[in-house]
Scaffold this motif. Structure first.
Motif, mmCIF file in Angstrom:
data_model
loop_
_atom_site.group_PDB
_atom_site.id
_atom_site.type_symbol
_atom_site.label_atom_id
_atom_site.label_comp_id
_atom_site.label_asym_id
_atom_site.label_seq_id
_atom_site.Cartn_x
_atom_site.Cartn_y
_atom_site.Cartn_z
ATOM 1 N N ILE A 106 0.843 -1.202 0.000
ATOM 2 C CA ILE A 106 0.000 0.000 0.000
ATOM 3 C C ILE A 106 0.876 1.248 0.000
ATOM 4 C CG2 ILE A 106 -1.729 1.360 1.254
ATOM 5 C CD1 ILE A 106 -2.723 -1.172 2.572
ATOM 6 N N SER A 107 0.533 2.182 -0.885
ATOM 7 C CA SER A 107 1.110 3.530 -0.829
ATOM 8 C C SER A 107 0.039 4.514 -1.276
ATOM 9 C CB SER A 107 2.362 3.649 -1.711
ATOM 10 O OG SER A 107 1.994 3.851 -3.057
ATOM 11 N N ARG A 108 0.382 5.791 -1.279
ATOM 12 C CA ARG A 108 -0.575 6.832 -1.675
ATOM 13 C C ARG A 108 -0.559 7.080 -3.177
ATOM 14 N NH1 ARG A 108 1.163 11.647 2.214
ATOM 15 N NH2 ARG A 108 3.096 11.149 1.156
ATOM 16 N N ASP A 109 0.226 6.304 -3.910
ATOM 17 C CA ASP A 109 0.296 6.479 -5.361
ATOM 18 C C ASP A 109 -1.028 6.108 -6.026
ATOM 19 O OD1 ASP A 109 3.115 7.246 -5.792
ATOM 20 O OD2 ASP A 109 3.512 5.293 -4.893
ATOM 21 N N THR A 110 -1.216 6.591 -7.245
ATOM 22 C CA THR A 110 -2.419 6.287 -8.020
ATOM 23 C C THR A 110 -2.402 4.845 -8.505
ATOM 24 O OG1 THR A 110 -1.384 6.896 -10.117
ATOM 25 C CG2 THR A 110 -2.506 8.680 -8.895
ATOM 26 N N LEU A 111 -3.569 4.350 -8.895
ATOM 27 C CA LEU A 111 -3.641 2.991 -9.456
ATOM 28 C C LEU A 111 -2.808 2.889 -10.732
ATOM 29 C CD1 LEU A 111 -7.317 1.761 -9.011
ATOM 30 C CD2 LEU A 111 -5.227 0.824 -8.013
ATOM 31 N N LYS A 112 -2.812 3.932 -11.556
ATOM 32 C CA LYS A 112 -2.023 3.914 -12.799
ATOM 33 C C LYS A 112 -0.534 3.734 -12.468
ATOM 34 C CE LYS A 112 -1.269 6.677 -17.025
ATOM 35 N NZ LYS A 112 -0.572 5.607 -17.657
ATOM 36 N N SER A 113 -0.052 4.481 -11.486
ATOM 37 C CA SER A 113 1.341 4.356 -11.057
ATOM 38 C C SER A 113 1.609 2.935 -10.537
ATOM 39 C CB SER A 113 1.643 5.396 -9.974
ATOM 40 O OG SER A 113 2.935 5.212 -9.457
ATOM 41 N N HIS A 114 0.682 2.423 -9.737
ATOM 42 C CA HIS A 114 0.813 1.056 -9.198
ATOM 43 C C HIS A 114 0.857 0.008 -10.310
ATOM 44 C CE1 HIS A 114 0.670 2.066 -5.074
ATOM 45 N NE2 HIS A 114 -0.587 1.776 -4.779
ATOM 46 N N GLU A 115 -0.021 0.170 -11.299
ATOM 47 C CA GLU A 115 -0.062 -0.804 -12.402
ATOM 48 C C GLU A 115 1.287 -0.841 -13.121
ATOM 49 O OE1 GLU A 115 -2.263 -3.061 -12.924
ATOM 50 O OE2 GLU A 115 -4.214 -2.294 -12.331
ATOM 51 N N ASN A 116 1.864 0.325 -13.369
ATOM 52 C CA ASN A 116 3.169 0.406 -14.040
ATOM 53 C C ASN A 116 4.268 -0.231 -13.190
ATOM 54 O OD1 ASN A 116 1.991 1.735 -16.191
ATOM 55 N ND2 ASN A 116 2.474 3.766 -15.416
ATOM 56 N N PHE A 117 4.279 0.083 -11.906
ATOM 57 C CA PHE A 117 5.273 -0.436 -10.962
ATOM 58 C C PHE A 117 5.163 -1.965 -10.888
ATOM 59 C CE2 PHE A 117 6.554 -0.493 -6.199
ATOM 60 C CZ PHE A 117 7.902 -0.574 -6.482
ATOM 61 N N LYS A 118 3.940 -2.454 -10.743
ATOM 62 C CA LYS A 118 3.697 -3.893 -10.633
ATOM 63 C C LYS A 118 4.159 -4.618 -11.910
ATOM 64 C CE LYS A 118 0.175 -7.301 -9.899
ATOM 65 N NZ LYS A 118 -0.999 -7.801 -10.462
ATOM 66 N N ALA A 119 3.807 -4.047 -13.067
ATOM 67 C CA ALA A 119 4.160 -4.675 -14.347
ATOM 68 C C ALA A 119 5.674 -4.676 -14.563
ATOM 69 C CB ALA A 119 3.466 -3.942 -15.492
ATOM 70 N N LYS A 120 6.314 -3.558 -14.267
ATOM 71 C CA LYS A 120 7.755 -3.436 -14.509
ATOM 72 C C LYS A 120 8.555 -4.479 -13.729
ATOM 73 C CE LYS A 120 11.522 -0.116 -14.571
ATOM 74 N NZ LYS A 120 11.939 1.276 -14.364
#
Length: 154
Positions: free
Chosen positions: A67-81
């Motif tokens: 969990i962080s305060r980042d957006t879902l879009k940011s999370h999706e990119n981080f998770k995929a990378k």
């Protein structure tokens, strides 16, 4: 949140179109880790360590969420990378951060800023908080979490 107290129902949006609802995980151990920011060195190292140990946690019937305060879009990119096999939850409104008391004043380049203190929590199959690590240092931490779950999962 106090140790051995039930965690109030928590709902957050997550990656992979997940609508995280704490009650959906009754009967399993949960590791919830709070981290400051997607794609920063410490947060990446922490996520990668959890990723690399994920199968060991799964073997102990344990699910992991970051969990962080980042957006879902940011999370999706981080998770995929970094091919994280677990979901990341977005807490832009700081509901979970407030519940777990992880927002702290931190020094960043000589300035005081409000941010998430790296923290990890374990919730037992009955929905009770059974362990909290605050001010986490990444190196060796995931082994410590895994060891704790092994001891309590018998």
């Amino acid at each position: 949140m106090e140790i051995n107290k039930k965690v109030p129902l928590l709902k957050l949006p997550g990656t992979s179109d997940l609508q995280f609802n704490l009650s959906d995980y009754k009967g399993r151990f949960l590791v919830i880790y709070f981290y400051p920011k997607d794609a920063t060195p410490g947060c990446t190292a922490q996520g990668v360590d959890f990723r690399d140990a994920y199968k060991k946690f799964q073997a102990l019937d344990t699910e992991i969420f970051g969990i962080s305060r980042d957006t879902l879009k940011s999370h999706e990119n981080f998770k995929a990378k970094f091919t994280f096999p677990f979901e990341l939850l977005s807490d832009e409104e700081e509901k979970a951060c407030e519940l777990f008391g992880v927002i702290k004043m931190k020094n960043m380049y000589g300035k005081q800023v409000r941010g998430i203190e790296r923290s990890t929590f374990v919730i037992d199959p009955d929905g009770k908080l059974i362990k909290a690590w605050r001010g986490v240092k990444v190196e060796g931490h995931i082994k410590e979490v895994l060891q704790f779950i092994k001891q309590h999962n018998s």
